[in-house]
Design a protein around this motif. Structure first.
Motif, PDB file in Angstrom:
ATOM      1  N   TYR A  29       0.716  -1.356   0.064  1.00 21.50           N
ATOM      2  CA  TYR A  29       0.300  -0.093   0.046  1.00 21.50           C
ATOM      3  C   TYR A  29       0.837   1.256  -0.153  1.00 21.50           C
ATOM      4  CZ  TYR A  29      -3.689  -3.261   1.189  1.00 21.50           C
ATOM      5  OH  TYR A  29      -4.764  -3.869   1.126  1.00 21.50           O
ATOM      6  N   MET A  30       0.535   2.048  -1.042  1.00 25.66           N
ATOM      7  CA  MET A  30       1.335   3.175  -1.273  1.00 25.66           C
ATOM      8  C   MET A  30       0.369   4.825  -0.848  1.00 25.66           C
ATOM      9  SD  MET A  30       4.646   2.504  -1.025  1.00 25.66           S
ATOM     10  CE  MET A  30       5.096   4.197  -1.712  1.00 25.66           C
ATOM     11  N   LYS A  31       1.223   5.756  -0.341  1.00 24.11           N
ATOM     12  CA  LYS A  31       0.104   7.566  -0.221  1.00 24.11           C
ATOM     13  C   LYS A  31       2.011   7.700  -0.376  1.00 24.11           C
ATOM     14  CE  LYS A  31      -4.088   6.323   2.485  1.00 24.11           C
ATOM     15  NZ  LYS A  31      -4.584   6.793   3.989  1.00 24.11           N
ATOM     16  N   ILE A  32       0.941   9.090  -1.245  1.00 23.21           N
ATOM     17  CA  ILE A  32       2.267  10.101  -1.019  1.00 23.21           C
ATOM     18  C   ILE A  32       2.132  11.789  -1.254  1.00 23.21           C
ATOM     19  CG2 ILE A  32       4.396  11.574  -2.609  1.00 23.21           C
ATOM     20  CD1 ILE A  32       4.748   8.696  -3.864  1.00 23.21           C
ATOM     21  N   TYR A  33       2.232  11.997  -0.370  1.00 25.95           N
ATOM     22  CA  TYR A  33       1.446  13.373   0.231  1.00 25.95           C
ATOM     23  C   TYR A  33       2.796  14.691  -0.481  1.00 25.95           C
ATOM     24  CZ  TYR A  33      -1.488  11.695   3.004  1.00 25.95           C
ATOM     25  OH  TYR A  33      -2.612  11.378   3.768  1.00 25.95           O
ATOM     26  N   ILE A  34       2.794  15.549  -1.111  1.00 24.97           N
ATOM     27  CA  ILE A  34       3.657  16.920  -1.508  1.00 24.97           C
ATOM     28  C   ILE A  34       3.351  17.965  -1.169  1.00 24.97           C
ATOM     29  CG2 ILE A  34       4.913  17.464  -3.102  1.00 24.97           C
ATOM     30  CD1 ILE A  34       5.442  15.293  -4.349  1.00 24.97           C
ATOM     31  N   ASP A  35       3.949  18.527  -0.641  1.00 26.11           N
ATOM     32  CA  ASP A  35       3.376  20.385  -0.057  1.00 26.11           C
ATOM     33  C   ASP A  35       2.412  19.694   0.734  1.00 26.11           C
ATOM     34  OD1 ASP A  35       3.783  23.039   0.266  1.00 26.11           O
ATOM     35  OD2 ASP A  35       3.177  23.354  -2.108  1.00 26.11           O
ATOM     36  N   GLY A  36       1.838  19.027   1.331  1.00 20.23           N
ATOM     37  CA  GLY A  36       0.821  19.003   2.558  1.00 20.23           C
ATOM     38  C   GLY A  36      -0.304  18.276   0.952  1.00 20.23           C
ATOM     39  N   LYS A  37       0.121  18.470   0.013  1.00 18.08           N
ATOM     40  CA  LYS A  37      -0.793  17.669  -0.466  1.00 18.08           C
ATOM     41  C   LYS A  37      -0.786  16.355  -0.587  1.00 18.08           C
ATOM     42  CE  LYS A  37      -1.177  22.370  -2.654  1.00 18.08           C
ATOM     43  NZ  LYS A  37      -1.607  22.942  -4.436  1.00 18.08           N
ATOM     44  N   LEU A  38      -2.359  16.002  -1.176  1.00 22.50           N
ATOM     45  CA  LEU A  38      -2.476  14.057  -1.887  1.00 22.50           C
ATOM     46  C   LEU A  38      -1.804  13.855  -2.731  1.00 22.50           C
ATOM     47  CD1 LEU A  38      -2.417  11.332  -0.332  1.00 22.50           C
ATOM     48  CD2 LEU A  38      -5.075  10.949  -0.133  1.00 22.50           C
ATOM     49  N   VAL A  39      -1.353  13.555  -3.443  1.00 21.96           N
ATOM     50  CA  VAL A  39      -0.610  13.992  -4.672  1.00 21.96           C
ATOM     51  C   VAL A  39      -1.639  11.832  -5.212  1.00 21.96           C
ATOM     52  CG1 VAL A  39       0.872  15.642  -4.917  1.00 21.96           C
ATOM     53  CG2 VAL A  39       1.859  13.555  -4.570  1.00 21.96           C
ATOM     54  N   VAL A  40      -0.942  11.160  -4.550  1.00 22.98           N
ATOM     55  CA  VAL A  40      -0.935   9.423  -4.887  1.00 22.98           C
ATOM     56  C   VAL A  40      -1.412   8.948  -4.138  1.00 22.98           C
ATOM     57  CG1 VAL A  40      -0.101   7.139  -4.975  1.00 22.98           C
ATOM     58  CG2 VAL A  40       1.258   9.350  -6.087  1.00 22.98           C
ATOM     59  N   PRO A  41      -2.841   9.174  -3.716  1.00 22.65           N
ATOM     60  CA  PRO A  41      -4.312   8.352  -3.147  1.00 22.65           C
ATOM     61  C   PRO A  41      -3.776   7.025  -2.824  1.00 22.65           C
ATOM     62  CG  PRO A  41      -5.321  10.026  -4.561  1.00 22.65           C
ATOM     63  CD  PRO A  41      -4.044   9.872  -5.121  1.00 22.65           C
ATOM     64  N   GLU A  42      -4.360   6.472  -2.236  1.00 19.94           N
ATOM     65  CA  GLU A  42      -3.717   5.064  -1.473  1.00 19.94           C
ATOM     66  C   GLU A  42      -3.378   4.061  -2.872  1.00 19.94           C
ATOM     67  OE1 GLU A  42      -4.622   2.451   1.898  1.00 19.94           O
ATOM     68  OE2 GLU A  42      -6.630   2.312   0.446  1.00 19.94           O
ATOM     69  N   ARG A  43      -2.787   3.301  -3.079  1.00 14.64           N
ATOM     70  CA  ARG A  43      -2.421   2.311  -4.228  1.00 14.64           C
ATOM     71  C   ARG A  43      -2.412   1.130  -3.275  1.00 14.64           C
ATOM     72  NH1 ARG A  43      -3.685   5.044  -9.116  1.00 14.64           N
ATOM     73  NH2 ARG A  43      -3.175   2.980 -10.014  1.00 14.64           N
ATOM     74  N   TRP A  44      -2.761  -0.015  -4.306  1.00 16.69           N
ATOM     75  CA  TRP A  44      -2.256  -1.301  -3.915  1.00 16.69           C
ATOM     76  C   TRP A  44      -1.749  -2.344  -4.965  1.00 16.69           C
ATOM     77  CZ3 TRP A  44      -3.697  -6.262  -5.012  1.00 16.69           C
ATOM     78  CH2 TRP A  44      -3.285  -7.049  -4.424  1.00 16.69           C
ATOM     79  N   ARG A  45      -0.410  -3.084  -4.503  1.00 15.83           N
ATOM     80  CA  ARG A  45      -0.250  -4.570  -5.859  1.00 15.83           C
ATOM     81  C   ARG A  45       0.352  -5.155  -4.974  1.00 15.83           C
ATOM     82  NH1 ARG A  45      -0.260  -4.539 -11.362  1.00 15.83           N
ATOM     83  NH2 ARG A  45      -1.432  -3.049 -11.359  1.00 15.83           N
ATOM     84  N   THR A  46       0.140  -6.502  -5.315  1.00 17.14           N
ATOM     85  CA  THR A  46       0.762  -8.201  -4.555  1.00 17.14           C
ATOM     86  C   THR A  46       1.753  -7.454  -4.793  1.00 17.14           C
ATOM     87  OG1 THR A  46       0.508 -10.135  -4.394  1.00 17.14           O
ATOM     88  CG2 THR A  46       0.808  -9.085  -6.898  1.00 17.14           C
ATOM     89  N   ALA A  47       3.029  -8.130  -3.837  1.00 22.60           N
ATOM     90  CA  ALA A  47       3.913  -8.088  -3.424  1.00 22.60           C
ATOM     91  C   ALA A  47       5.050  -8.329  -4.080  1.00 22.60           C
ATOM     92  CB  ALA A  47       4.571  -8.695  -2.004  1.00 22.60           C
ATOM     93  N   TRP A  48       5.031  -9.477  -4.918  1.00 25.86           N
ATOM     94  CA  TRP A  48       5.241 -10.883  -6.328  1.00 25.86           C
ATOM     95  C   TRP A  48       5.503  -9.718  -7.380  1.00 25.86           C
ATOM     96  CZ3 TRP A  48       2.740 -12.043 -10.846  1.00 25.86           C
ATOM     97  CH2 TRP A  48       1.127 -12.404 -10.394  1.00 25.86           C
TER      98      TRP A  48
END
Length: 781
Positions: free
Chosen positions: A323-342
């Motif tokens: 699961y990934m999220k990214i915030y830049i300058d306080g803004k959520l630029v990548v809302p939660e994304r998911w991908r299986t480990a393999w």
């Protein structure tokens, strides 16, 4: 007074011409070659134009003193006729056909294409429109069989073609990519083959032209340079403001914490510890992560500040599993994304960052497996004018070689593409119906009982699919059914056909090194050896590799092995072939250079030069193989990769092992559209997604115990219903995925809205069948 020479030339005369010399060019048949008067460093020395038809002109350029002999893997023989005239006006060579005009500057090599009303269709930039750099394949990319490669095959050219593009231009095509982008204007796309990613060297413009470049190597659309690590693009500061790095905080599932500085976020690859060529430069395991840290169930945060060198919309690429999220300058630029480990995924995004300002950044990562991946890189900033140019870069080719295709509309452009690369085959009508698949049916009993249930419930279905591992566990590549689970394959096939069904089976170009088929291919030198040398074992614990489909003899042997063990053996009862892992995917999640070592060298040259074309030569093997033994039955192939021209081998593509998330369903819409606009008409996906989040698995298990539908199961069922609604309107209507299984009665009970919806859209598909089959005929013609 300016002297004008005009030559009116017919195709018949051209084909019989032995060659004639004009002031600035040499003409031989329908080829016109110009030795440039101004040879710039890193520029071309010769340009060769071929008039293929009224609407197609081929452009070749070389930095050498002549063009090398070569044979195309994607262009079919061209026997069309084109009437055109050639004239010289000063230093301009002008070629005019019944549909367009091409103007070549004989001094610089710059080319401009016009319609007959003098509107510019495409214009190379005046300086640097064609650039070349000599390229030598690194020894480690060739790998363990380097002695098999002649010295000449190690050398070629990296080239870049650069064109002006007006602000209102849009570009489509390039294949199937997963970043939810449709118009590729101003975007960057790395063009290589991978599970869920299909790269095709063809793009079309809303200005009614297309460009097909005849290169098989790794390519880039947009920015010709690789993405940068964060510390090369920005000044980095940790969460306390200290310059030099971000702060990485790792907390495992037991609460143990590691805090350390990170000068880059680059945990993208796993390397085998056994490989000698890897150990010279790379360590085994996932690179750069804290040693001994248990990823599964952990929480990782990278935070601090970035300071940009210039104001820009910065273009990032995120590589992720978990699961990934990214915030830049306080803004959520990548809302939660998911991908299986393999099976990690890439996602692109862009965001404005101001020059000289410490801009906060926060990356939240929850790994979802014992092995997981995370990377964040950024493209070097470019001006908006640079971003909006049409830019194509090829890593290694003998020369620059592209086809300009004009048309009155985009259908005519696609028609020109298929003139060059071959007609789209007309598939059997049943392929347009509903397909039922899962990962995986484990016996002939599974196959027969599930198809029978469709018939008993009066739910329309045409095709049932046998996925991998129908063979004995340690016998990948044997092409033989394991007798304990498939005691009588012929009876199974007869049963499927008696129920008016069709049967498709998975065949990989992969072989364990213990099976007879591997040994037979290897005795002729037709197996890739790096994975064997490095003792790489797959997820089942066995060692194997892929065959060299670039060799004509290997293709014939590969088909013969399939035929003897499957096709003729079972009286032509197999109706279609599922050609999995045709990238080829020798091993996931390795650096690009090691992927090349694992999948080469090829019979034609290094895998660096032929990196992207494996699926088309593999499709050639099965298409011509089946036609050779049963010419009266239409062929159908489904392949996980694709390339320009594959439509002529009756081949369709699906989008690989995508995830089961709403954003993944969204991504398939643009992926499928751009794949189709790359000239390849038949495409599909794993409806409902392939890789399943643990929360959905747990919800189904809870329902099986209690009969209660919790919030996750409710979402799962709606996701499956919506995805089936979408799937009804794509060329291939096929459901597939891991557990929970995807038969409609396993998704929801018969009285549930999800069940009713899926069945209703299945029946709608069959009401559409006359329209769909007519469209398939139109595509063929």
């Amino acid at each position: 007074m300016r002297l004008t020479k005009t030559l009116l030339i017919s195709a018949v005369l051209l084909m019989s011409a032995t060659g004639m010399q004009a002031a600035g060019f040499n003409q031989n048949g329908n080829y016109l070659t110009v030795q440039l008067k101004q040879h710039q460093n890193f520029g071309p020395s010769q340009i060769r134009l071929q008039v293929v038809s009224d609407k197609i002109i081929r452009v070749q350029a070389t930095a050498e003193q002549g063009f090398r002999d070569k044979q195309s893997l994607i262009i079919v023989p061209q026997n069309g006729k084109a009437n055109y005239k050639v004239e010289e006006q000063g230093e301009k060579l002008i070629i005019t056909t019944a549909a367009m005009r091409a103007v070549l500057n004989e001094a610089t090599g710059q080319i401009t294409f016009y319609d007959l009303k003098d509107h510019v269709l495409l214009n190379e930039v005046a300086q640097g429109g064609k650039t070349f750099k000599p390229f030598t394949v690194p020894d480690r990319e060739i790998g363990v069989d380097i002695a098999k490669v002649p010295e000449a095959q190690k050398h070629g050219w990296s080239w870049r073609a650069l064109f002006d593009s007006p602000d209102n231009e849009a570009f489509y095509g390039l294949g199937q990519h997963q970043s939810e982008e449709l118009n590729m204007k101003g975007k960057n796309e790395d063009l290589f083959q991978y599970n869920t990613k299909v790269s095709v060297p063809f793009v079309i413009s809303n200005k009614n032209y297309g460009i097909l470049w005849d290169s098989y190597s790794y390519c880039r659309w947009g920015n010709p340079e690789d993405y940068l690590q964060l510390n090369r693009a920005f000044k980095l500061y940790d969460k306390d403001g200290k310059e030099g790095q971000l702060t990485g905080t790792y907390v495992d599932k037991n609460g143990q914490k590691i805090v350390r500085g990170e000068d880059s976020i680059y945990f993208e690859y796993a390397m085998p510890e056994t490989s000698e060529i890897c150990n010279k430069t790379d360590k085994g395991g996932i690179q750069n992560l804290p040693k001994g840290f248990a990823l599964n169930g952990s929480k990782v945060v990278y935070e601090g500040y970035v300071e940009a060198p210039t104001n820009s919309f910065y273009q990032f690429i995120l590589y992720y599993a978990g699961y990934m999220k990214i915030y830049i300058d306080g803004k959520l630029v990548v809302p939660e994304r998911w991908r299986t480990a393999w099976n990690p995924n890439s996602f692109k995004f862009e965001t404005p960052i101001r020059k000289g300002v410490k801009t906060p950044i926060r990356i939240e990562w929850q790994p979802d497996g014992d092995v997981s991946y995370c990377g964040l890189r950024v493209a070097a900033p470019r001006s908006e004018a640079e971003k909006n140019q049409l830019s194509i870069w090829s890593e290694m080719s003998p020369d620059m070689d592209y086809y300009f295709i004009a048309g009155q509309n985009l259908d005519e452009v696609i028609s020109g593409y298929r003139t060059l690369t071959g007609k789209a085959s007309l598939y059997p009508k049943w392929t347009l119906g509903f397909w039922q698949s899962r990962e995986r049916y484990q016996s002939s009993k599974d196959i027969e009982e599930n198809l029978k249930k469709f018939r008993d419930l009066k739910i329309p279905v045409d095709n049932i699919v046998q996925d991998w591992n129908y063979w004995k566990l340690d016998s990948w590549g044997s092409h033989e059914f394991e007798a304990a689970r498939y005691p009588n394959p012929q009876a199974m096939l007869d049963s499927v056909h008696a129920m008016n069904g069709r049967f498709m089976i998975s065949v990989w170009p992969k072989f364990y090194d213990t099976v007879k088929n591997y040994k037979e291919l290897d005795s002729k030198g037709w197996m890739y050896h790096q994975a064997i040398k490095d003792d790489i074992h797959d997820w089942l614990g066995f060692r194997g590799s892929f065959y060299d489909a670039y060799d004509a003899g290997a293709r014939k042997m590969f088909w013969r092995q399939m035929d003897e063990n499957l096709y003729t053996k079972y009286k032509f009862g197999i109706d279609a072939w599922w050609m999995d892992a045709s990238e080829p995917n020798v091993r996931d999640c390795t650096p690009m250079w090691y992927r090349k070592a694992l999948s080469g060298p090829t019979a034609l040259g290094t895998s660096t030069e032929y990196f992207n074309a494996y699926s088309i030569v593999n499709a050639d093997a099965i298409y011509h193989g089946q036609r050779s033994v049963n010419p009266n039955q239409r062929v159908f192939l489904l392949t996980r990769s694709g390339f320009a021209g594959e439509q002529r081998y009756s081949t369709a593509t699906w989008s690989g092992d995508i995830a089961t998330r709403w954003e993944d369903m969204r991504a398939q819409m643009t992926a499928g559209l751009n794949y189709s606009m790359a000239g390849l008409p038949f495409w599909g996906m794993d409806q409902g997604g392939f890789c399943v989040e643990n929360r959905y698995v747990a919800a189904q298990q809870e329902f099986d115990k209690t009969g209660k539908e919790n919030a996750d199961l409710k979402e799962w069922r709606e996701l499956q219903a919506r995805w089936n609604q979408f799937g009804c309107f794509v060329p291939l209507y096929r459901t597939h995925g891991q557990w929970p299984t995807r038969e409609v009665w396993n998704i929801a009970p018969a009285d549930h809205p999800a069940y009713k919806t899926i069945v209703a859209y299945d029946k709608l598909r069959y009401r559409l069948m006359p329209y769909l089959y007519s469209m398939a005929g139109m595509v063929h013609f």
